[in-house]
Design an enzyme around this catalytic site. Sequence first.
Site, PDB file in Angstrom:
ATOM      1  N   SER A  43       0.836  -1.195   0.000  1.00  0.00           N
ATOM      2  CA  SER A  43       0.000   0.000   0.000  1.00  0.00           C
ATOM      3  C   SER A  43       0.880   1.259   0.000  1.00  0.00           C
ATOM      4  O   SER A  43       1.714   1.419  -0.887  1.00  0.00           O
ATOM      5  CB  SER A  43      -0.969  -0.048   1.176  1.00  0.00           C
ATOM      6  OG  SER A  43      -2.043   0.835   0.984  1.00  0.00           O
ATOM      7  N   ASP A 155      -5.604  -3.698  -2.420  1.00  0.00           N
ATOM      8  CA  ASP A 155      -4.603  -3.379  -1.406  1.00  0.00           C
ATOM      9  C   ASP A 155      -3.963  -4.629  -0.800  1.00  0.00           C
ATOM     10  O   ASP A 155      -4.650  -5.529  -0.319  1.00  0.00           O
ATOM     11  CB  ASP A 155      -5.291  -2.566  -0.301  1.00  0.00           C
ATOM     12  CG  ASP A 155      -4.312  -1.867   0.617  1.00  0.00           C
ATOM     13  OD1 ASP A 155      -3.460  -2.557   1.204  1.00  0.00           O
ATOM     14  OD2 ASP A 155      -4.408  -0.643   0.746  1.00  0.00           O
TER      15      ASP A 155
END
Length: 257
Positions: A43, A155
């Site tokens: 991320s 993610d």
Amino acid sequence: MAGRKTKLGVALGAGALRGLCHLGFLQVLKDEGITADYVAGTSMGAVIGALYAAGIDLCTIGEVAKHLRLRHLLDPVFPRRGLLLGKNITEILRLFLRDTTFAQLQIPLAVVATDLRSGKEVVFREGQVVEAVRASIAIPGIFTPLYRGEQVLVDGGLVNRVPISTVRALGAEKVIAVSINPAYTPNRLRNVAEIILQSFAILQTQIMADKLQEADVVIEPRVEDINPASLDEVERCIQEGAAATRRSLPLIKSLLA
């Protein structure tokens, strides 16, 4: 550190906008003459890790971040698959990374994403870096996923919030992990993004405790009170990342001696 033979890996974890702490961490390492041999990021950790591995000046990244506003990142889309298209943040990344491939990076990099179809971790080690990072930052419900063949990529924090195992797989003998505590105690939850991020925090707080034991050193900036969906405290995030790293410098130097 001159003469160091130990292969050092850094694992840069997820943390939404609080992940800018990674800039402070990396700057302190640079000031101490310590360069990572391997980098893995999830991320926001993938964003900072990619820029670091490409040799982009850390101070320049910090200055750009300080002048960013949410309007620069927002590109709302009719919410079938996410609130934001992700084109704006992709273009900002491309300003720095252009069409750089993993093979062209100065430091070996791994970027972690999650395949929503299989529920499995997906580790990018080849291809265009920007595409990999775009997948890794696609927080479900906020950014639209990245589609690659049969994969629906989102993610990486869903499966590997701080990619310690990933950087060890690259060849790191010692690992410094930067963990942005998912805990956040807001006075109120004001919008969909904050609700989603808070939900992730609740799910991941207990999961992370065991996984962090796999690192040799864990850096934990004190940013629990900073809104992970806000750019209002970029400078403080960077400073907290640096302060947490300085507190651990004796241990880091001992590790690499």
